[in-house]
Design an enzyme around this catalytic site. Sequence first.
Site, short mmCIF file in Angstrom:
data_model
loop_
_atom_site.label_atom_id
_atom_site.label_comp_id
_atom_site.label_asym_id
_atom_site.label_seq_id
_atom_site.Cartn_x
_atom_site.Cartn_y
_atom_site.Cartn_z
N ASP A 134 0.84 -1.20 0.00
CA ASP A 134 0.00 0.00 0.00
C ASP A 134 0.88 1.25 0.00
O ASP A 134 2.07 1.20 0.31
CB ASP A 134 -0.88 -0.05 1.26
CG ASP A 134 -2.15 0.78 1.15
OD1 ASP A 134 -2.27 1.55 0.18
OD2 ASP A 134 -3.01 0.67 2.04
N ASP A 182 -10.92 2.07 -3.02
CA ASP A 182 -11.49 1.78 -1.69
C ASP A 182 -13.00 1.79 -1.73
O ASP A 182 -13.65 1.43 -0.75
CB ASP A 182 -10.99 2.82 -0.68
CG ASP A 182 -9.60 2.48 -0.17
OD1 ASP A 182 -9.15 1.33 -0.38
OD2 ASP A 182 -8.95 3.36 0.42
#
Length: 725
Positions: free
Chosen positions: A476, A546
């Site tokens: 990430d 997301d």
Amino acid sequence: MIRFDEKNKVFLLNTEHTSYGIALTDDRYVCHLYYGSRLEETDLRYLLREDEGPFTPSSNKRETGSFLDSAPMEYPESGMGDYRESALRIRSAAGYRASELVYEGYEIMAGKPRLEGLPATWGADSACSTLKIYCRDQLLGMKVTLLYSVFQDSDALTRSAIIENEGKEPFYIEKALSACLDMDDRGFEVMGLFGSWARERRIQRIPLGYGRQNIASFRGESSHQEHPFLALVTPETTQDTGEVYAMNFVYSGNFIAQAEKSQFDSVRMTMGIHPEGFTWKLEPGESFTAPEVVMVYSSEGLGKMTRTFHDLYRNHLIRSPWLHRKRPILINNWEATYFDFDEKKLLEIAEDASELGIEMLVMDDGWFGKRSNDDSSLGDWRVNEEKIRGGLNSLVENVKKLGMKFGIWIEPEMISPDSELYRQHPDWALQVPGRDITQSRAQYVLDLSREEVADGVYEMIAEVLHSADISYVKWDMNRQLATMGSYAWPADRQGELYHRYMLGVYRMQERLLADFPDLLLENCSGGGARFDAGMLYYSPQIWCSDDTDAVERLSIQEGTALIYPVSAMGAHVSVCPNHTVGRVTPFVTRGHVALSGTFGYELDITKLTDEEKAIVKAQTAEYHRYNDLIREGDYYRMESYTENKDRDSWMIVSKEKDRALVFCVQVLSGANRKSRFLRLKGLDPDRRYVADGREYQGSTLMRAGLRIPAESGDFKSRLIEIRQV
Ligand code: DGJ
């Protein structure tokens, strides 16, 4: 595939359906001749209009400027009289900003050279060939090599450039784009992908006017906001018709993609590293490589462009051993628990998941240091044994006892001000001495331009990965770059930081893959801010967004799949009301949308109802039934919810055309509607197929259509399998 016609001084690069032509003028200027549907002959100089004014400098010495400002150039420089966007801007040691490239020679080679330290497409010597055009600026002692590669099995072409200092003094590269395409305007419209966090890669199409229109990022990553993709399309272009000129950058950092319409109605399309904040000092003997741009021309609309990108990336970009393998169906605990978990909770999730056909547990953010929210511990890559009691290895072994694999989340590029690492090495963060470091999500960015920083962090991560049987890593990156300064570099090299940062990230990922060759790597950046072709070179899949809401995902996945194979799109089923938009959609629809990506879950499975659990079981079985087809097939779009605000449909057709899947989502239901006929695509018109229990000729399904009943209820979806009889 690549020819040079000595007499006409014309290079012709042919793919199966396209041609790219370059011509030399006055034996020194490398001019663009043609890009479009395939041509067979090289007698093409008339396309340069050399007999029209402004004539070439050799026949009109008093007017070089007008020539430079209107001739179609392959790699235009600045400072000499071409006032359109330049590809190259050099500042000499004495401070002058002008360069003049003169053609010196060429080489045609089998295969494709590697671009040092950079992601790029690849291919065997028998599968592709490369044209190298050498140019020189005598005064600077600068050699520029323009690289063009074409592939046997693709209608794409790749470009990059290598700049070498063969002189005696350093010079500064202030701008080095990777590709430039000059052509006459045909009423082009500009297509790009735009967005925001949780709203990535929405398609925008607008007319191209005079002046410059660009899509760019100087956030240090390809970004949520704009995307390193640009297409010029003729006005009538649809999925199936019209001309498309597309560029996509195989790079994950700052970029600029631009279309410029000139006074003479010519269009210059450019792509490369954004010059904002960029200067690269090139010492004698050093070289600089501009990252690769992939160019696709399609005369059959956007759909053909999409399939060309998908195939190129599956055959010549993604290297992972997982590319052609079914990826384990994963369950990620992020939306299930956020930071609030321990080993007991994870095992409870794994237990229920394993019974329903889920194959891997992924432990997301929060397992290390003292991290219980996003305020601390990035950089302290040691498992928090207060949360994960018994340690990582014990957790992994317990997950494996359930027949599942184990994956882990990391964010190696960042450092929390509240971390042991920062207390030990405050100079490891990117910073401008004397200024506050800009914080985002309470974190700083590591100075990965420094090898010792990248190596130091990498070694900590590698130790974690060696400490247990870890099959998957989610890498990430949760903030953009700012306060760009490094303690390691002298004043005249601070402008190299953005690019050196990217080279550092690429080096770390390369090391990771070399040390853990069977690892399934998924890149991610605060959702989908680094979903780009550069990252695909390292990971076969990237977290798309997301936003896991099935309806929002229609637009996000449509935009993403415009360029990238669906097998690369990280997509999960999550709970409702959706955590980002609060929408409630049927569990089945969420599954259908996620099936068109990598497929997995991101929810607390222990809290699902029995009915929902039964759906999960059916969905995991569906994944196994369809994933080979979805991963390897051809992607066709029929309807776009983003455009029509009503419904979305797309198809995946096997390469053999013997099997297909049709996905339809009716977003909002309407009163008193009839069924509709959905015209399918990509089938063989002469073969017979079965769909919904009835037999049809392929041509019937494509011309008359498949009947889709009107649905009652919002957000309903259907998945229809088509099989050849
Ligand atoms: C952003 C990612 O996109 C999410 O999936 C999650 O991993 C969080 N970061 C964790 O901080």
